[in-house]
Design a protein around this motif. Structure first.
Motif, PDB file in Angstrom:
ATOM      1  N   HIS A   1       1.861  -4.387  -1.654  1.00 21.91           N
ATOM      2  CA  HIS A   1       0.333  -4.430  -2.264  1.00 21.91           C
ATOM      3  C   HIS A   1       0.501  -3.491  -3.773  1.00 21.91           C
ATOM      4  N   PRO A   2       0.381  -4.473  -4.787  1.00 21.14           N
ATOM      5  CA  PRO A   2       0.673  -3.773  -6.209  1.00 21.14           C
ATOM      6  C   PRO A   2      -0.617  -3.235  -6.798  1.00 21.14           C
ATOM      7  N   GLY A   3      -1.396  -2.586  -6.023  1.00 22.02           N
ATOM      8  CA  GLY A   3      -2.665  -1.937  -6.730  1.00 22.02           C
ATOM      9  C   GLY A   3      -3.835  -3.018  -7.075  1.00 22.02           C
ATOM     10  N   ALA A   4      -4.017  -3.086  -8.344  1.00 17.13           N
ATOM     11  CA  ALA A   4      -5.197  -3.916  -8.921  1.00 17.13           C
ATOM     12  C   ALA A   4      -4.954  -5.445  -8.585  1.00 17.13           C
ATOM     13  N   LEU A   5      -3.723  -5.747  -8.084  1.00 14.90           N
ATOM     14  CA  LEU A   5      -3.676  -7.316  -7.578  1.00 14.90           C
ATOM     15  C   LEU A   5      -3.586  -7.297  -6.106  1.00 14.90           C
ATOM     16  N   SER A   6      -4.631  -6.929  -5.475  1.00 14.45           N
ATOM     17  CA  SER A   6      -4.690  -6.501  -4.026  1.00 14.45           C
ATOM     18  C   SER A   6      -4.252  -7.802  -3.126  1.00 14.45           C
ATOM     19  N   ARG A   7      -3.382  -7.192  -2.338  1.00 13.30           N
ATOM     20  CA  ARG A   7      -3.074  -8.056  -1.136  1.00 13.30           C
ATOM     21  C   ARG A   7      -3.434  -7.416   0.358  1.00 13.30           C
ATOM     22  N   LEU A   8      -4.286  -6.437   0.320  1.00 12.11           N
ATOM     23  CA  LEU A   8      -4.937  -5.986   1.345  1.00 12.11           C
ATOM     24  C   LEU A   8      -5.795  -7.212   2.082  1.00 12.11           C
ATOM     25  N   LYS A   9      -5.866  -6.923   3.385  1.00  7.40           N
ATOM     26  CA  LYS A   9      -6.655  -8.024   4.236  1.00  7.40           C
ATOM     27  C   LYS A   9      -7.633  -7.071   5.077  1.00  7.40           C
ATOM     28  N   PRO A  10      -8.831  -7.558   5.437  1.00  6.62           N
ATOM     29  CA  PRO A  10      -9.543  -6.931   6.468  1.00  6.62           C
ATOM     30  C   PRO A  10      -8.816  -6.871   7.663  1.00  6.62           C
ATOM     31  N   ALA A  11      -8.879  -5.753   8.325  1.00 11.19           N
ATOM     32  CA  ALA A  11      -8.137  -5.688   9.770  1.00 11.19           C
ATOM     33  C   ALA A  11      -8.847  -6.637  10.760  1.00 11.19           C
ATOM     34  N   LYS A  12      -8.031  -7.145  11.523  1.00  7.02           N
ATOM     35  CA  LYS A  12      -8.495  -8.352  12.464  1.00  7.02           C
ATOM     36  C   LYS A  12      -9.264  -7.514  13.663  1.00  7.02           C
ATOM     37  N   ASN A  13     -10.282  -8.166  13.929  1.00  6.97           N
ATOM     38  CA  ASN A  13     -11.091  -7.697  15.186  1.00  6.97           C
ATOM     39  C   ASN A  13     -11.726  -6.200  15.039  1.00  6.97           C
ATOM     40  N   THR A  14     -11.818  -5.837  13.914  1.00  5.04           N
ATOM     41  CA  THR A  14     -12.386  -4.662  13.424  1.00  5.04           C
ATOM     42  C   THR A  14     -13.617  -4.921  12.401  1.00  5.04           C
ATOM     43  N   LYS A  15     -14.338  -5.783  12.509  1.00  2.00           N
ATOM     44  CA  LYS A  15     -15.521  -6.289  11.679  1.00  2.00           C
ATOM     45  C   LYS A  15     -16.423  -5.353  11.481  1.00  2.00           C
ATOM     46  N   GLY A  16     -16.715  -4.679  10.264  1.00  3.22           N
ATOM     47  CA  GLY A  16     -17.787  -3.609   9.865  1.00  3.22           C
ATOM     48  C   GLY A  16     -17.284  -2.351   9.674  1.00  3.22           C
ATOM     49  N   THR A  17     -15.891  -2.333   9.793  1.00  2.00           N
ATOM     50  CA  THR A  17     -15.222  -1.099   9.704  1.00  2.00           C
ATOM     51  C   THR A  17     -14.454  -0.931   8.417  1.00  2.00           C
ATOM     52  N   MET A  18     -13.781   0.140   7.880  1.00  2.00           N
ATOM     53  CA  MET A  18     -13.148   0.264   6.606  1.00  2.00           C
ATOM     54  C   MET A  18     -11.778   0.265   6.710  1.00  2.00           C
TER      55      MET A  18
END
Length: 274
Positions: free
Chosen positions: A134-151
């Motif tokens: 994950h290179p900071g500004a070039l985000s490769r983060l994904k929403p966690a599966k089965n945790t909709k509505g969380t951070m």
């Protein structure tokens, strides 16, 4: 009115304490760290140098710059330090230092660091590309599966594993005398497989906890120390300062995924903190 006066006095004391502490021990841990800019309020012209209060740093070699654009690179650097008074909000200037690195990086570095108490050979540092997930500004983060509505967010690792970043709200027990809950804390947990490690607490202003985004607090994720495991660079402050922490897998303790290698903490003394 009495309660208001006491609260105002308390806040003033906190601000004064933050100003006093910002002059000393800004960088702690085995790896000495510096951000690309001293303050979120730094102007474009100030990004070529760091101007900090206090006498903490010395000129010398052995520094590294971690920068990311299309890819992330490690570049050796030398620090040059010169004295210059630092302005202070609502007060006289205090002794300070201007820090400049050479050669100057073509990209704004994510951080400068020096393995001051940890030998560079132990961290397997070498100039050139750094494995990055994950290179900071070039985000490769994904929403966690089965945790909709969380951070929560996820980082995909090259071995097929997934690292989950889980901001977790800790609610303290009620005070037995007042039956009112104490102050809650928002902490960051790292989860990989069956292992879960609590890393640190987020810092907020007087308004208390607010939602956080992994794309904001995870500055970088990859393999900095060359051991093939996850390392992290995390920013914890949401109150106008900088609390930047480097976690390395090579410094993990028993039953830990990562260990704290270095920390830079600074709250600007030339702006109103409260």
């Amino acid at each position: 009115m009495k309660k208001f006066v006491l609260l105002a006095a308390s806040l003033a004391a906190v601000c004064c304490l933050a100003v006093a502490q910002s002059n000393i021990n800004k960088s702690t841990g085995a790896v000495v760290m510096l951000p690309a800019q001293a303050s979120p309020y730094a102007t474009e012209g100030e990004r070529e140098q760091l101007h900090l209060p206090g006498p903490e740093y010395r000129s010398g070699d052995g520094w590294w710059a971690l920068s990311c654009k299309i890819s992330c690179q490690l570049q050796p650097a030398r620090l040059a330090v010169s004295a210059r008074p630092h302005p202070q909000y609502d007060g006289d200037p205090v002794p300070g230092q201007v820090l400049r690195f050479a050669p100057a990086s073509t990209d704004l570095p994510l951080m400068y660091f020096k393995p001051f108490r940890a030998p560079a050979t132990a961290l397997r540092l070498q100039a050139g590309p750094v494995p990055t997930y994950h290179p900071g500004a070039l985000s490769r983060l994904k929403p966690a599966k089965n945790t909709k509505g969380t951070m929560e967010a996820e980082i995909s690792l090259p071995d097929g594993q997934t690292a989950r970043l889980v901001p977790t709200l800790l609610l303290p027990p009620k005070n037995s005398k007042t039956e009112e809950p104490g102050q809650s804390m928002l902490v960051l947990d790292l989860v990989m497989g069956s292992k879960r490690q609590s890393l640190d607490q987020f810092s907020f202003g007087i308004d208390g906890n607010t939602p956080v985004k992994a794309s904001e607090f995870v500055r970088w994720a990859g393999d900095l120390d060359g051991d093939g495991r996850l390392d992290l660079l995390v920013q914890y402050d949401y109150a106008g300062g900088t609390v930047l922490v480097l976690y390395l897998s090579s410094m993990a303790g028993p039953d830990q995924l990562v260990g704290e290698a270095g920390r830079f903490t600074y709250y600007p003394i030339d702006v109103a903190g409260c």
